[in-house]
Scaffold this active site. Sequence first.
Site, PDB file in Angstrom:
ATOM      1  N   ASP A 252      39.843  42.536  41.171  1.00 41.63           N
ATOM      2  CA  ASP A 252      40.090  41.432  40.256  1.00 41.63           C
ATOM      3  C   ASP A 252      41.409  41.739  39.544  1.00 41.63           C
ATOM      4  O   ASP A 252      41.453  42.506  38.580  1.00 41.63           O
ATOM      5  CB  ASP A 252      38.920  41.321  39.268  1.00 41.63           C
TER       6      ASP A 252
ATOM      7  N   LYS B 175      46.244  34.199  35.651  1.00 44.55           N
ATOM      8  CA  LYS B 175      47.190  34.494  34.553  1.00 44.55           C
ATOM      9  C   LYS B 175      48.652  34.498  34.999  1.00 44.55           C
ATOM     10  O   LYS B 175      49.267  33.441  35.089  1.00 44.55           O
ATOM     11  CB  LYS B 175      46.809  35.816  33.864  1.00 44.55           C
TER      12      LYS B 175
ATOM     13  N   TYR C 206      35.606  42.624  33.130  1.00 39.85           N
ATOM     14  CA  TYR C 206      35.313  41.200  32.935  1.00 39.85           C
ATOM     15  C   TYR C 206      35.771  40.433  34.163  1.00 39.85           C
ATOM     16  O   TYR C 206      36.923  40.569  34.585  1.00 39.85           O
ATOM     17  CB  TYR C 206      36.058  40.696  31.694  1.00 39.85           C
TER      18      TYR C 206
HETATM   19  N1  PMP Z   1      39.047  38.519  35.429  1.00 39.51           N
HETATM   20  C1  PMP Z   1      39.764  39.195  34.536  1.00 39.51           C
HETATM   21  C2  PMP Z   1      40.142  40.618  34.841  1.00 39.51           C
HETATM   22  C3  PMP Z   1      40.170  38.600  33.342  1.00 39.51           C
HETATM   23  O1  PMP Z   1      40.866  39.308  32.442  1.00 39.51           O
HETATM   24  C4  PMP Z   1      39.819  37.254  33.111  1.00 39.51           C
HETATM   25  C5  PMP Z   1      40.239  36.521  31.844  1.00 39.51           C
HETATM   26  N2  PMP Z   1      40.584  37.284  30.782  1.00 39.51           N
HETATM   27  C6  PMP Z   1      39.068  36.586  34.073  1.00 39.51           C
HETATM   28  C7  PMP Z   1      38.701  37.237  35.219  1.00 39.51           C
HETATM   29  C8  PMP Z   1      38.678  35.156  33.876  1.00 39.51           C
HETATM   30  O2  PMP Z   1      39.782  34.350  34.044  1.00 39.51           O
HETATM   31  P1  PMP Z   1      39.817  32.862  33.420  1.00 39.51           P
HETATM   32  O3  PMP Z   1      39.831  33.044  31.933  1.00 39.51           O
HETATM   33  O4  PMP Z   1      41.080  32.291  33.980  1.00 39.51           O
HETATM   34  O5  PMP Z   1      38.601  32.170  33.912  1.00 39.51           O
END
Ligand code: PMP
Length: 459
Positions: A258, A286, A162
């Site tokens: 990511d 995060k 994701y």
């Molecule tokens: N990349 C990863 C690996 C994530 O786990 C998430 C959110 N769970 C995101 C991107 C998106 O981040 P945000 O919710 O801060 O937009």
Amino acid sequence: MSSESDGHAARRDFGAAPVEARWARSAQAWERAKAVLGGGVSTGLRASMRPHPLFFERGEGSRIWDVDGHSYLDYVLGWGPLILGHSHPSLVAAVGRQLRLGQTFGAGHRGEYEVAEQLCAAIPGAEKVLWSNTGSEANQIALRLARAATGRVRFIKFWGHYHGWSDSMLFGYRPSADGSLEGLASKGQHPGGLDDVILVPWNDLDAVRAALAAGSDSIAAIFAEPVLCNSGVIAPAPGFLDGLRKLCDSYGALLVFDEVITGFRVAYGGGSERYGVPADLVVLAKAIGAGLPLAAIAGRADLIDLTTKGVVHAGTHNGGPLVLAAASVTLTELARPGIYSTFEQRAARLVSGIRDSFERHGVLGAAHHVGPVVQVAPGIASVGSFSDYLCADWDWYDALTIQLLQRGVFNLPGGRWYISTAHTAEQIDETVEAFDDAVEATTNGVGLPQASPLRGARF
Ligand code: PMP
């Protein structure tokens, strides 16, 4: 990403009815919220919480209190950000201090470069930083930089990973309402993005090699969570990340990690430190803000500097003093000796307690961890792939989470648990006991979990 009603028409809704009274105020709040918020929640994923989205009023350390007066050990941790737990005293002091000095200047300030220096010192290969607000945004900027640097448009991503909800990246994450993994993940998503993404299975280097060979002059980047946290906490196979690095180098594509979940979590320097493989760009969010909205792109100076050569990177709230005050304290706290070895110990204890409990109650189920990220998957023996993950019995797990709530343990749908620096060894032991009780109650109530092919997961 699925909305609450997607992909689970035949869902077995175990166990919610007898406990409704327990969360009467939350249920009332949710009714009120549904009247004015889409789905009664602020992000679609939260609608998947069972028995229904709960409402909270306070958190402290590893504990959280709901509006019905129950307290829980918190393994949701805001879906990941709260790596120091709730309201860490140093963080409260630093943010309070900054708030008195002004919440935003819309101009330069010391926190911008000081925390960037901390990031560059921590992350292998990182020379410069761009500040952003969310992981979704930061991945967008990373993709734009990769396209600008290579003059190519397409990118490789892995099934089940994701990278945020944007039109250009939301592919191959969860089955849609019709159970299909192909195609657009959201209604209203621009269909053009489908032409630009090449989806390959995680940990399959031959598939990556074949994709690059077939589209070598069109592929700008490979995007990957260095540990597939979003779909089963699946570590990279030995040599896999290094293989990606070498393939990127030989095909002139960029490697983008990511590290929104793994950053400052699976090691201080994230997945690239843990596995010894530097990326060209690393996306962070995060944990770096410890609960305040902060994201970053850290990487090679020549790539980051493209923002001075025509790549647009903008944002009213980018690099605000409040979030950077929080980040500065967070990175300092996480740099203390022993933090990461303690994470490993706590997670290992939780995992062994969960495994013992499954065994004691005759439940087939997997439990494992990478750093302080724990994955539990009922109904299957292990989570080796994205399809294993989708086959686990998430309806049974929903029933278990309701039993856990009744025993003072708050955790996410989908089996992922986060541990913070505030969780003590005693609290993990307490959790293992509660887990064992909850498993017994769940098997007594709804029987054993059953694996099923490609269940439509909704989180
Ligand atoms: N990349 C990863 C690996 C994530 O786990 C998430 C959110 N769970 C995101 C991107 C998106 O981040 P945000 O919710 O801060 O937009």
